[in-house]
Design an enzyme around this catalytic site. Structure first.
Site, PDB file in Angstrom:
ATOM      1  N   ASN A 117      14.275  32.425  13.686  1.00 39.21           N
ATOM      2  CA  ASN A 117      15.639  32.035  13.307  1.00 39.21           C
ATOM      3  C   ASN A 117      16.202  33.099  12.361  1.00 39.21           C
ATOM      4  O   ASN A 117      15.751  33.217  11.230  1.00 39.21           O
ATOM      5  CB  ASN A 117      15.582  30.663  12.635  1.00 39.21           C
ATOM      6  CG  ASN A 117      16.953  30.142  12.228  1.00 39.21           C
ATOM      7  OD1 ASN A 117      17.930  30.881  12.226  1.00 39.21           O
ATOM      8  ND2 ASN A 117      17.012  28.873  11.868  1.00 39.21           N
ATOM      9  N   HIS A 146      22.767  29.193  18.788  1.00 40.86           N
ATOM     10  CA  HIS A 146      22.001  29.586  17.595  1.00 40.86           C
ATOM     11  C   HIS A 146      20.528  29.408  17.918  1.00 40.86           C
ATOM     12  O   HIS A 146      20.130  28.427  18.562  1.00 40.86           O
ATOM     13  CB  HIS A 146      22.411  28.697  16.417  1.00 40.86           C
ATOM     14  CG  HIS A 146      21.520  28.859  15.229  1.00 40.86           C
ATOM     15  ND1 HIS A 146      21.178  30.089  14.717  1.00 40.86           N
ATOM     16  CD2 HIS A 146      20.869  27.926  14.465  1.00 40.86           C
ATOM     17  CE1 HIS A 146      20.365  29.920  13.686  1.00 40.86           C
ATOM     18  NE2 HIS A 146      20.165  28.617  13.518  1.00 40.86           N
ATOM     19  N   CYS A 160      23.437  29.072   8.898  1.00 39.08           N
ATOM     20  CA  CYS A 160      23.173  29.411  10.310  1.00 39.08           C
ATOM     21  C   CYS A 160      24.426  29.297  11.191  1.00 39.08           C
ATOM     22  O   CYS A 160      24.426  29.811  12.303  1.00 39.08           O
ATOM     23  CB  CYS A 160      22.053  28.542  10.864  1.00 39.08           C
ATOM     24  SG  CYS A 160      20.490  28.792  10.016  1.00 39.08           S
TER      25      CYS A 160
HETATM   26  N1  ACO Z   1       1.453  25.220  10.552  1.00 45.48           N
HETATM   27  C1  ACO Z   1       0.638  24.175  10.695  1.00 45.48           C
HETATM   28  N2  ACO Z   1       0.945  22.935  10.286  1.00 45.48           N
HETATM   29  C2  ACO Z   1       2.141  22.762   9.717  1.00 45.48           C
HETATM   30  C3  ACO Z   1       3.048  23.814   9.537  1.00 45.48           C
HETATM   31  C4  ACO Z   1       2.665  25.085   9.976  1.00 45.48           C
HETATM   32  N3  ACO Z   1       3.467  26.162   9.858  1.00 45.48           N
HETATM   33  N4  ACO Z   1       4.157  23.319   8.957  1.00 45.48           N
HETATM   34  C5  ACO Z   1       3.983  22.015   8.752  1.00 45.48           C
HETATM   35  N5  ACO Z   1       2.744  21.666   9.214  1.00 45.48           N
HETATM   36  C6  ACO Z   1       2.140  20.344   9.212  1.00 45.48           C
HETATM   37  C7  ACO Z   1       2.702  19.420   8.183  1.00 45.48           C
HETATM   38  O1  ACO Z   1       2.077  19.660   6.932  1.00 45.48           O
HETATM   39  C8  ACO Z   1       2.368  18.079   8.749  1.00 45.48           C
HETATM   40  O2  ACO Z   1       1.016  17.827   8.498  1.00 45.48           O
HETATM   41  P1  ACO Z   1       0.506  16.302   8.155  1.00 45.48           P
HETATM   42  O3  ACO Z   1       0.854  15.493   9.371  1.00 45.48           O
HETATM   43  O4  ACO Z   1      -0.948  16.496   7.915  1.00 45.48           O
HETATM   44  O5  ACO Z   1       1.286  15.915   6.945  1.00 45.48           O
HETATM   45  C9  ACO Z   1       2.503  18.291  10.251  1.00 45.48           C
HETATM   46  O6  ACO Z   1       2.435  19.703  10.458  1.00 45.48           O
HETATM   47  C10 ACO Z   1       3.804  17.770  10.823  1.00 45.48           C
HETATM   48  O7  ACO Z   1       4.870  18.204   9.994  1.00 45.48           O
HETATM   49  P2  ACO Z   1       6.360  17.874  10.336  1.00 45.48           P
HETATM   50  O8  ACO Z   1       7.252  18.537   9.319  1.00 45.48           O
HETATM   51  O9  ACO Z   1       6.497  16.404  10.577  1.00 45.48           O
HETATM   52  O10 ACO Z   1       6.510  18.640  11.744  1.00 45.48           O
HETATM   53  P3  ACO Z   1       7.642  18.518  12.815  1.00 45.48           P
HETATM   54  O11 ACO Z   1       7.086  18.071  14.079  1.00 45.48           O
HETATM   55  O12 ACO Z   1       8.880  17.859  12.277  1.00 45.48           O
HETATM   56  O13 ACO Z   1       8.032  20.072  13.007  1.00 45.48           O
HETATM   57  C11 ACO Z   1       9.716  21.622  12.356  1.00 45.48           C
HETATM   58  C12 ACO Z   1       8.518  20.812  11.905  1.00 45.48           C
HETATM   59  C13 ACO Z   1       9.261  22.647  13.388  1.00 45.48           C
HETATM   60  C14 ACO Z   1      10.285  22.340  11.131  1.00 45.48           C
HETATM   61  C15 ACO Z   1      10.789  20.689  12.986  1.00 45.48           C
HETATM   62  O14 ACO Z   1      11.066  19.611  12.148  1.00 45.48           O
HETATM   63  C16 ACO Z   1      12.057  21.422  13.266  1.00 45.48           C
HETATM   64  O15 ACO Z   1      12.109  22.246  14.158  1.00 45.48           O
HETATM   65  N6  ACO Z   1      13.145  21.085  12.553  1.00 45.48           N
HETATM   66  C17 ACO Z   1      14.399  21.826  12.702  1.00 45.48           C
HETATM   67  C18 ACO Z   1      14.454  22.731  11.542  1.00 45.48           C
HETATM   68  C19 ACO Z   1      15.173  23.987  11.816  1.00 45.48           C
HETATM   69  O16 ACO Z   1      15.278  24.476  12.926  1.00 45.48           O
HETATM   70  N7  ACO Z   1      15.667  24.568  10.730  1.00 45.48           N
HETATM   71  C20 ACO Z   1      16.312  25.829  10.786  1.00 45.48           C
HETATM   72  C21 ACO Z   1      17.479  25.871   9.901  1.00 45.48           C
HETATM   73  S1  ACO Z   1      18.751  24.827  10.461  1.00 45.48           S
HETATM   74  C22 ACO Z   1      19.144  25.361  11.900  1.00 45.48           C
HETATM   75  O17 ACO Z   1      19.080  26.563  12.104  1.00 45.48           O
HETATM   76  C23 ACO Z   1      19.530  24.454  12.951  1.00 45.48           C
END
Ligand code: ACO
Length: 324
Positions: free
Chosen positions: A281, A251, A114
């Protein structure tokens, strides 16, 4: 003679097919509400069958050249950022070179996930500063839909396909703060964080393409800290304060990360270009797509200071400041 590079044209390409969160609800256990609340994403473009990263890149490049009023034969370098190349080799950039009808100069890919566009811009800018290139096409192009695990709801909802491009041109002068052009680029990496974001395949390891794997919270935490550091370094290098920045073109991974960066700069959100809601993204394509949008709709005006920052797998991260 001393040179600096200036952005003289921007282009973009988004595949025709739009997949909304509601469409995803039909194929995986997710909800529009979950995706919007956590990421701000509402929709993403997905490449058609047979539509390759090079096709997206070529279309964005053609528009950038047209908007710059330059021809492919004027170019002496193409730097293409992608982590979803058409093939293991040759570089996707050479396919784009051939498609554009550019038969001289050089073309190669840069792989920084990214952060790819900031890395490619940095490479291109340094070629120009060294006097080794005068007109450079810098492209970010991705087809992440091909490396997503569509059963993994934690990742497949986050990404989309697209491409953006800029034409850089050498101008005389070292790039004093008041000049138009790229004022600085800074790139960083820390390979210890491989496991937080990677693709579990490749020619040397599995002889397959593999799928994207991510520890979302770990990435989130590092993204905010690393990009804040890259912003500080960029401002300091230019003897600027946050108040000197007219536009943040970040980004586009997640609206919460973007809002955190805007808060750090004390910038109101109407000075931030946001496309994540409609593109998701698009990895290395996200900054040039957002830049294109801001320039094309007239928000970003000539002479304004634009700060770009990114973070991606590796981890890699970086920043660039340009006076457009
Ligand atoms: N729909 C519904 N529920 C979901 C989904 C979905 N698509 N995905 C995960 N869940 C559930 C999980 O299973 C979990 O359930 P549980 O509590 O029963 O186990 C719950 O949601 C919470 O999951 P987490 O992974 O803890 O959710 P979080 O609040 O961390 O959000 C996210 C996840 C959006 C990916 C966040 O961590 C994030 O934005 N991270 C940054 C990642 C990113 O942007 N990556 C891109 C590449 S790197 C870059 O470009 C910077």
């Amino acid at each position: 003679m001393v040179f600096r590079s200036r952005i003289v044209g921007c282009g973009h390409y988004l595949p025709q097919r739009v997949v909304t969160n509601a469409d995803l609800e039909k194929i995986i256990d997710t909800s529009d509400e979950w995706i919007r609340k956590r990421t701000g994403i509402q929709a993403r473009h997905i490449a058609a069958e047979g539509e390759l990263t090079s096709d997206l890149a070529r279309s964005a490049a053609q528009e950038a050249l047209k908007n710059a009023g330059r021809k492919a034969e004027d170019l002496d370098l193409i730097v293409l950022a992608t982590s979803t190349p058409d093939e293991t080799f040759p570089a996707t950039a050479t396919r784009v070179q051939a498609q554009l009808g550019m038969t001289s100069g050089a073309a190669f890919d840069v792989q920084a996930v990214c952060s790819g566009f900031v890395y490619a811009l940095s490479v291109a800018d340094n070629f120009v500063k060294a006097g080794a290139a005068r007109k450079v096409l810098v492209i970010g192009a991705e087809t992440y839909s091909r490396i997503l695990d569509w059963q993994d709801r934690g990742t497949c909802v986050l990404f989309g396909d697209g491409a953006g491009a800029v034409v850089l041109e050498a101008e005389e002068g070292s790039g004093a703060n008041s000049d138009r052009g790229i004022l600085s680029t800074h790139i960083f990496s820390d390979g210890r964080h491989h496991d937080a974001l990677y693709v579990d395949g490749g020619p040397s390891s599995t002889q397959s393409t593999g799928h994207l794997r991510m520890q979302g919270q770990e990435v989130f935490r590092h993204a905010v800290n690393n990009m804040a550091q890259a912003i500080d370094v960029a401002l300091e290098a230019n003897d600027m304060t946050p108040g000197d920045v007219d536009w943040l073109v970040p980004h586009q991974a997640n609206s919460r990360i973007i809002e955190a960066m805007a808060r750090k700069l004390n910038l109101p959100m109407d000075q931030v270009i946001m496309t994540v809601q409609k593109h998701a993204n698009t990895s290395s394509a996200s900054i040039p797509l957002a830049l294109y949008e801001g320039v094309n709709d007239g928000r970003i005006k000539e002479g304004q200071v634009t700060l770009m920052e990114a973070m991606g797998g590796g981890f890699t991260w970086g920043s660039a400041i340009a006076r457009l």
